[in-house]
Enzyme design. Structure first.
Site, PDB file in Angstrom:
ATOM      1  N   ARG A  19       0.723  -1.245   0.089  1.00  0.00           N
ATOM      2  CA  ARG A  19       0.144  -0.075  -0.204  1.00  0.00           C
ATOM      3  C   ARG A  19       0.584   1.099  -0.034  1.00  0.00           C
ATOM      4  O   ARG A  19       0.232   2.285   0.858  1.00  0.00           O
ATOM      5  CB  ARG A  19      -0.856   0.107   1.231  1.00  0.00           C
ATOM      6  CG  ARG A  19      -1.980  -1.228   1.256  1.00  0.00           C
ATOM      7  CD  ARG A  19      -2.981  -1.085   0.130  1.00  0.00           C
ATOM      8  NE  ARG A  19      -3.918  -2.426  -0.189  1.00  0.00           N
ATOM      9  CZ  ARG A  19      -3.403  -3.502  -0.391  1.00  0.00           C
ATOM     10  NH1 ARG A  19      -2.525  -3.804  -1.017  1.00  0.00           N
ATOM     11  NH2 ARG A  19      -4.429  -4.216  -0.324  1.00  0.00           N
ATOM     12  N   GLU A  59      -5.747   3.741   6.003  1.00  0.00           N
ATOM     13  CA  GLU A  59      -5.368   4.003   4.556  1.00  0.00           C
ATOM     14  C   GLU A  59      -6.003   5.271   3.806  1.00  0.00           C
ATOM     15  O   GLU A  59      -5.137   5.840   3.154  1.00  0.00           O
ATOM     16  CB  GLU A  59      -6.297   2.506   3.749  1.00  0.00           C
ATOM     17  CG  GLU A  59      -5.343   1.354   4.202  1.00  0.00           C
ATOM     18  CD  GLU A  59      -5.795   0.266   2.816  1.00  0.00           C
ATOM     19  OE1 GLU A  59      -6.114   0.939   1.831  1.00  0.00           O
ATOM     20  OE2 GLU A  59      -5.812  -0.698   3.386  1.00  0.00           O
ATOM     21  N   SER A 114     -11.506  -0.644   2.896  1.00  0.00           N
ATOM     22  CA  SER A 114     -10.731  -1.044   4.027  1.00  0.00           C
ATOM     23  C   SER A 114     -10.163   0.355   4.432  1.00  0.00           C
ATOM     24  O   SER A 114      -9.453   0.978   3.847  1.00  0.00           O
ATOM     25  CB  SER A 114      -9.711  -1.897   3.762  1.00  0.00           C
ATOM     26  OG  SER A 114     -10.194  -3.266   3.310  1.00  0.00           O
TER      27      SER A 114
END
Length: 342
Positions: free
Chosen positions: A166, A335, A239
């Site tokens: 990520r 995130e 998420s």
């Protein structure tokens, strides 16, 4: 070039959390020239600039000062049809899932495991989007980005992007690069990735013997629709936390204390823990505080039940982080990008 600059524009339609906030100035850009013109407009007026894609990885805390530029460029094309690999390119503003469908319609494998992910093509490399055992880096062939420091275009190779979990150079150097178009190396003969999660079981349940990229995509779409709420129905950003990566020794100690711990070996004596499992064990699954909450079926997803504000969602996220740190000694990282940053 004439730009359609608007003032005091609601950003609620442009973020999947459905949080209300206003942009002081707002413009859609559809090509390189309009992007450059928008940047010049902001520079001439000393306005801070914020780049917006699909708004699926964004948490708005308040009204946004300066100019919000929404990447609305469109276009997808096969640029090199070799054997066995095919080079496909898409503009940054292309919605991601329709682009995946475009590649499948042309009989190309590589992106099927990334089906139904929200957002745009340009945003995908920024956090090296991944799902069901495949990441952007696995099919990446290059991209073109505008360097805001020099106002020049640069082409990025796989190595240039410094992809991680990520992560990418574009996240490491926030505000510098604006991704314009992305290229992928796909194939008509690539092996399919079926081992992550319930993909193979779902294909078997659907009675599929001869597995195709389209069949994999259909199965993953079905799984995702069951697991994750539709932002059009219940505001969310997918998420909300990254799966934390910890030393294997720490994972082993946690596994001894918590026998159900979900962990995946990562090499280099590291292990990736399932953040959703940690959050659920800490009792947050289905929790609601006003209109800010945790999804009843997927603890990794924070949701807006109607009129939650950005600060309310952020406060909930921080309470969850503190809870996981206290209970497991594990740090959860958010995130979504937070705007305005501060």
């Amino acid at each position: 070039m004439t730009l359609s600059i608007r003032q005091a524009v609601s950003l609620k339609p442009y973020n999947t959390f459905g949080v209300e906030a206003k942009a002081a100035y707002f413009v859609d850009v559809t090509d390189d020239a309009s992007l450059v013109a928008a940047l010049e407009y902001a520079k001439a007026r000393s306005l801070p600039v914020h780049i917006l894609g699909g708004g699926s990885n964004l948490l708005l805390l308040s009204d946004v000062p300066g100019l919000v530029i929404r990447m609305a460029s469109r276009g997808q094309r096969i640029v090199q049809a070799g054997t066995p690999h095919v080079l496909v390119e898409a503009e940054a503003g292309e919605p991601w899932h329709p682009f995946v469908c475009f590649t499948l319609e042309h009989g190309l494998a590589g992106l099927e495991n990334l089906s139904l992910i929200p957002g745009t093509v340009g945003a995908a490399p920024m956090q090296n989007v991944g799902a069901y055992g495949v990441e952007i880096k696995d099919v990446f062939a290059g991209l073109t980005a505008l360097d805001r420091h020099t106002n020049t275009l640069s082409d990025f190779s796989l190595e240039d992007c410094r992809f991680g979990y990520r992560d990418s150079v574009f996240k490491q150097q926030p505000g510098r690069w604006i991704i314009l178009r992305v290229r992928f190396k796909l194939s008509r003969e690539a092996p399919l990735h079926l081992e992550y999660g319930p993909v193979r079981q779902r294909l078997a349940a659907r009675g599929i013997d001869e597995v195709t990229p389209q069949a994999v995509s259909d199965a993953i779409c079905e799984i995702r629709r069951e697991k994750l709420p539709d932002p059009a129905v219940l505001g969310n950003a997918g998420s909300f936390f990254k799966n934390p990566v910890v030393p294997q020794a720490q994972a082993a100690a946690l596994g001894a204390q918590w026998p159900g711990l979900v962990a995946y070996a990562q090499g280099d004596h590291q292990a990736k823990l399932a953040a959703g499992w940690l959050i659920e064990q800490a009792g947050w699954k289905g929790y609601r505080r006003g209109d800010a909450g945790v999804h009843k079926d997927q603890a990794l997803v924070l949701v807006n039940h109607g009129s939650a504000t950005g600060p309310e969602l952020l406060a909930l996220a921080r309470d969850i982080q503190a809870s996981i740190q206290a209970r497991f000694g594990v740090t959860l990282e958010m995130e979504p990008n937070v705007l305005p940053a501060g």
